[in-house]
Design an enzyme around this catalytic site. Structure first.
Site, PDB file in Angstrom:
ATOM      1  N   ASP A  46     -72.746   6.639 -39.274  1.00 29.91           N
ATOM      2  CA  ASP A  46     -73.267   7.029 -40.587  1.00 29.91           C
ATOM      3  C   ASP A  46     -73.998   8.368 -40.573  1.00 29.91           C
ATOM      4  OD1 ASP A  46     -72.336   4.582 -41.392  1.00 29.91           O
ATOM      5  OD2 ASP A  46     -74.192   3.982 -42.390  1.00 29.91           O
ATOM      6  N   ASP A  47     -74.093   8.931 -41.762  1.00 29.71           N
ATOM      7  CA  ASP A  47     -74.958  10.084 -42.060  1.00 29.71           C
ATOM      8  C   ASP A  47     -74.422  11.419 -41.541  1.00 29.71           C
ATOM      9  OD1 ASP A  47     -76.613   7.982 -42.829  1.00 29.71           O
ATOM     10  OD2 ASP A  47     -77.951   8.182 -41.104  1.00 29.71           O
ATOM     11  N   HIS A  96     -70.611   8.240 -47.876  1.00 29.27           N
ATOM     12  CA  HIS A  96     -71.963   7.693 -47.688  1.00 29.27           C
ATOM     13  C   HIS A  96     -72.972   8.476 -48.535  1.00 29.27           C
ATOM     14  CE1 HIS A  96     -74.957   5.321 -45.620  1.00 29.27           C
ATOM     15  NE2 HIS A  96     -75.486   6.321 -44.954  1.00 29.27           N
ATOM     16  N   HIS A 100     -78.013  11.019 -49.555  1.00 29.87           N
ATOM     17  CA  HIS A 100     -78.631   9.783 -49.078  1.00 29.87           C
ATOM     18  C   HIS A 100     -79.776   9.216 -49.923  1.00 29.87           C
ATOM     19  CE1 HIS A 100     -79.572   6.820 -45.879  1.00 29.87           C
ATOM     20  NE2 HIS A 100     -78.383   7.118 -45.405  1.00 29.87           N
ATOM     21  N   TYR A 137     -78.503   3.252 -46.916  1.00 28.74           N
ATOM     22  CA  TYR A 137     -79.360   2.113 -46.510  1.00 28.74           C
ATOM     23  C   TYR A 137     -78.649   0.770 -46.679  1.00 28.74           C
ATOM     24  CZ  TYR A 137     -82.614   5.918 -47.377  1.00 28.74           C
ATOM     25  OH  TYR A 137     -83.206   7.153 -47.405  1.00 28.74           O
ATOM     26  N   HIS A 190     -74.886   5.880 -35.351  1.00 30.36           N
ATOM     27  CA  HIS A 190     -75.122   7.205 -35.955  1.00 30.36           C
ATOM     28  C   HIS A 190     -74.736   8.301 -34.973  1.00 30.36           C
ATOM     29  CE1 HIS A 190     -77.789   4.373 -38.043  1.00 30.36           C
ATOM     30  NE2 HIS A 190     -77.588   5.115 -39.103  1.00 30.36           N
TER      31      HIS A 190
HETATM   32 ZN    ZN Z   1     -77.275   6.348 -43.884  1.00 26.41          ZN
END
Ligand code: ZN
Length: 240
Positions: A46-47, A96, A100, A137, A190
Site C-alpha cells: 500500500d501507499d 488507494h 490518503h 486505512y 508497504h
Molecule cells: Zn494506506
C-alpha cells in the site's frame, strides 16, 4: 445488491512521501494459476510506489512472484516509472486514493476526485486502469461503497497485516507474515518500509518452500463473484 452496514470497516495503514521518473507500459502476460487447485497467497503493498519499489520489483522478478500494489495517486505521479514497470512485469495495480484521506470523513465529491485522479495517473503511467479499490486505512461506509460502485470497483481489504509499518524490523515482519499466512490470504504490507523490502527475498523463499504461489488479488478473488461496491474480505456487520 442488498447491503447493510454496522459502522466502519476497520484497521490501520500508513503513509509516506518522495521522488520522480518517466513512463509508459503494457498489460501483463500471466501464467494462469488456479487457486482452487494450488496454495495461493497475495502480498499487497500500500501507499506506493514507495521509495524501495525498484528493489522490491527486482526481488519479485527473481522469484517469479506476483504482487498487488494499491497505489497512492500522488506517488504514481512522482514515480511513474515504477508503476509502468509493475504493470509490465505482471503485477496488479489497485487504487488507494490520491492523498490518503479517511473516506468515511470525506465529502462525496472529494472521494470521487481522489479515486478519479488516481485512475488517471495510473492510466497515464502504465496504460492500464486499476479495477480494485482499497480505501485508505481500510475504512469505508455506505457512501464509499456507492462511489466505488460508480467506478465499477469492488473494495479489497486484507485477511491479515504484516504490521511492517509498526515494527519496522525484518525478523518481526517475516515472523508476523508467516504466522498469518494462509491459503488465499491477502497480506497487507508497504513498499515504503525498507525492512519489508530487505526481508522479502527470505520471506518469499520461505513461503514458496511452504508451497505457496504468490499471486495477485484478482487471482485470489476470481471465484468470489464480487460486484462493484462489494467489500472483500467482508468485515463483521457488513453485507455486500
Ligand atoms: Zn494506506
Amino acid at each position: 445488491m442488498s447491503r447493510q452496514i454496522s459502522s466502519l470497516l476497520a484497521i490501520a495503514a500508513v503513509c509516506v512521501t518522495l521522488a520522480p521518473a518517466p513512463a509508459f507500459a503494457q498489460a501483463p502476460k500471466k501464467t494462469p494459476v488456479d487457486c482452487e487447485q494450488v496454495k495461493c497467497i497475495a502480498l499487497t503493498f500500500d501507499d506506493g510506489p514507495g521509495q524501495y519499489a525498484g528493489t522490491l520489483l527486482d526481488t519479485l522478478k527473481k522469484y517469479h512472484a506476483k504482487a498487488t500494489f494499491f497505489l497512492e495517486g500522488q506517488y504514481v505521479k512522482s514515480r511513474p516509472a515504477y508503476v509502468k514497470r509493475m504493470a509490465a512485469e505482471g503485477h496488479e495495480l489497485g487504487n488507494h486514493s490520491y492523498s490518503h484521506p479517511d473516506f468515511t470523513k470525506s465529502e462525496a465529491g472529494t472521494i470521487r476526485n481522489e479515486i478519479k485522479k488516481t485512475q488517471d495517473a495510473v492510466k497515464k503511467a502504465a496504460g492500464v486502469e486499476p479495477k480494485l479499490l482499497r480505501p485508505p486505512y481500510g475504512l469505508a461506509d455506505l457512501q464509499v461503497s456507492d462511489i466505488a460502485a460508480e467506478f465499477g470497483m469492488p473494495m479489497i481489504l486484507w485477511t491479515a497485516g504484516s504490521e511492517d509499518w509498526s515494527s519496522k524490523n525484518v525478523q518481526a515482519i517475516q515472523k508476523k507474515t508467516l504466522e498469518v499466512a494462509k491459503p488465499n490470504g491477502i497480506i497487507l504490507m508497504h513498499d515504503w518500509v525498507k525492512q519489508t523490502v530487505d526481508g522479502m527475498p527470505a520471506l518469499i523463499k520461505t513461503l514458496q518452500n511452504k508451497g505457496y504461489h504468490l499471486v495477485t488479488v484478482s487471482d485470489i478473488i476470481k471465484d468470489e463473484n464480487l460486484e462493484p461496491g462489494d467489500v472483500f474480505p467482508r468485515p463483521a456487520g457488513w453485507e455486500n
